[in-house]
Write a protein that holds these residues in place. Structure first.
Motif, short mmCIF file in Angstrom:
data_model
loop_
_atom_site.label_atom_id
_atom_site.label_comp_id
_atom_site.label_asym_id
_atom_site.label_seq_id
_atom_site.Cartn_x
_atom_site.Cartn_y
_atom_site.Cartn_z
N CYS A 170 37.10 44.05 41.74
CA CYS A 170 36.67 42.64 41.73
C CYS A 170 36.00 42.19 43.03
CB CYS A 170 37.89 41.78 41.45
SG CYS A 170 37.48 40.03 41.25
N VAL A 172 35.63 38.91 43.81
CA VAL A 172 36.05 37.55 44.18
C VAL A 172 36.62 37.44 45.61
CG1 VAL A 172 37.71 35.71 43.63
CG2 VAL A 172 36.27 36.66 41.85
N ASN A 208 43.30 31.92 41.69
CA ASN A 208 44.70 32.33 41.60
C ASN A 208 45.53 31.06 41.61
OD1 ASN A 208 45.72 35.20 41.86
ND2 ASN A 208 43.87 35.17 43.11
N GLN A 267 44.71 42.90 32.36
CA GLN A 267 43.59 43.83 32.61
C GLN A 267 43.71 45.16 31.90
OE1 GLN A 267 41.27 42.19 33.92
NE2 GLN A 267 42.13 40.77 35.42
N ARG A 279 46.91 46.23 40.91
CA ARG A 279 47.34 44.99 40.27
C ARG A 279 48.75 44.55 40.66
NH1 ARG A 279 44.58 41.10 38.16
NH2 ARG A 279 46.24 40.72 36.67
#
Ligand code: 5AD
Ligand code: SF4
Length: 443
Positions: A170, A172, A208, A267, A279
């Protein structure tokens, strides 16, 4: 604020997540005092803002093709056009955007929207244009930041930005920066102002959101907002399983305004892949978490995000994802083919999966999710649900609203019910929506 008609036209195109939808509204708010009114026609716009998304390659490429079209519109417009690129592509590829598309006048990252008026002024100056005489000092825009013009009865409200989780696929954490939470007081003030303007539902936003670190955490914030007169519905998105604490789970059982819907991405369902994704949870710990949430709120609708074809994903790993989906039973979900993002750890991992394999897995996964979504919707038939009417429908005399579970509901109802929460007897369910009749009529 001046009541004169806007002299300049603003066109904003929004890509990607709800955070961008919120940011686009705020950009429009900040530009309104400069005389910018909205238009749906890019060809008519004096200022075009593309609020971009960088999460997958496809989303990024769309921006460049849109810029190519805007360049032609700009050339055809005698009065000129200012083109601004905002959002996560701006943050991640600012210089590349300027290099690839010289028609772009300015690039502004998600943390700098309050500087937009100044940046636009600088771009105009660079072209030798004179500034609008009514240019207001920056403090005014700071003060304006609580001034919102909600467009309906349901509004987004950003409470948290950024991400410290560094999932290996990711972008982000790189584009939106570290986790940051707005103070409770600022959020409450904005929510009160929204409620005073007729907003009945707020969706608290954050990359988040359940890592919200203001006083009392997200659970405390929800309880506080639930006390605001007129704010009958509270939602929040997106959450990470790691930050789903006891207080928040308890709130789902106790706070009436907190809607029974939770977007909790997992995911993947294979522990090997989850580990490679960084994760910080396993399939089993996710399933136990869902159990605890359902113990607090048995009817809660669970939604999620899935990635297929992460590097190293074998058939057996993918089967584990399907198995997890069967065990959870989703009300809806978003699913994506893994997209290699330069600079992220997964982009350099061995075992990249062939496109055809990703396609096939995505199809199978989506077929399963579709089945579950249909089943979830069908289970509402015969029930009476409180529906918040948000807009008129395509057919005359029809309104469209939302169920507590975020399903669209089509009902024959008078316009005066817009903005109201009304009991609706659900009589049929399709894949993406429900239909029903006003409960009063069935009585
Ligand atoms: N490829 C595919 N999907 C991705 N997502 C994030 N990064 C990628 C990527 N590189 C998905 C995740 C996330 C959602 C917002 O987008 O599922 O939860
Ligand atoms: Fe990206 Fe993971 Fe952060 Fe979500 S939690 S924004 S997927 S890094």
């Amino acid at each position: 604020m001046s009541e004169t008609a806007p002299q300049k036209r603003l066109y904003i195109k929004t890509y990607g997540c709800q955070m961008n939808v919120y940011d686009s509204e705020r950009m429009a708010d900040v530009l309104a005092p400069l005389g910018y009114g909205m238009t749906d026609e890019p060809a008519e716009a004096d200022l075009v803002v593309l609020n971009t998304c960088h999460i997958r390659e496809k989303a990024t490429e769309k921006v460049y093709s849109e810029l190519g079209q805007l360049k032609r519109l700009k050339q055809d417009r005698p009065g000129g056009m200012t083109i601004a690129v905002a959002g996560c592509v701006a943050q991640a590829e600012g210089e590349e955007i300027m290099r690839r598309q010289p028609a772009v006048d300015l690039v502004v990252g998600p943390q700098a929207y309050h500087q937009l008026p100044e940046l636009i002024a600088r771009a105009h100056r660079a072209r030798g244009e004179r500034l609008a005489a009514d240019f207001a000092p920056e403090e005014k825009f700071d003060a304006l930041s609580t001034e919102r013009r909600p467009s309906g009865v349901s509004a987004f409200l950003t409470v948290q930005e950024g991400c410290d989780k560094f999932c290996t696929f990711c972008v982000v954490p790189y584009t939106r920066g570290g986790e940051w939470s707005r103070p409770v007081e600022a959020i409450e003030a904005e929510a009160r102002a929204l409620a005073a303007k007729g907003v009945r539902e707020v969706t608290l936003l954050g990359q988040n959101v359940n890592a919200y670190a203001g006083e009392g955490g997200l659970a405390g914030l929800v309880r506080r907002l639930a006390r605001i007169e007129g704010l009958d519905r509270i939602r929040y998105t997106t959450s990470h399983p790691r930050d789903m604490d006891e207080a928040l789970i308890a709130a789902h059982g106790e706070v009436e305004a907190l809607m029974p819907y939770l977007h909790l991405p997992v995911q993947a369902g294979s522990d090997k892949i989850l580990k490679a994704m960084n994760r910080a949870h396993t399939a089993e710990s996710y399933l136990r978490l869902i159990e605890r949430i359902r113990a607090a709120r048995p009817d809660i609708a669970i939604s999620g995000d899935f990635i297929v074809g992460f590097p190293g994903e074998r058939d057996s790993d993918f089967e584990a994802t399907l198995q997890l989906i069967r065990e959870v039973g989703y009300a809806s979900a978003f699913s994506f083919k893994y997209s290699r993002r330069p600079g992220t750890p997964a982009a350099a991992m061995p075992g990249q999966v062939a496109e055809a394999v990703k396609d096939e897995r995505l199809q199978r996964l989506q077929a399963l999710i579709d089945e579950q979504q249909q089943a979830f919707n069908a289970a509402q038939a015969g029930r009476t649900l409180p529906v918040l009417f948000e807009k008129t429908g395509r057919h005359a005399g029809q309104l469209v609203g939302k169920s507590p579970y975020l399903q669209a509901v089509h009902v024959t109802a008078p316009d005066r019910m817009l903005g109201q929460i009304v009991p609706v007897k659900i009589d049929s369910a399709a894949r993406n929506s429900l239909a029903g009749v006003l409960e009063l009529e069935t009585a």
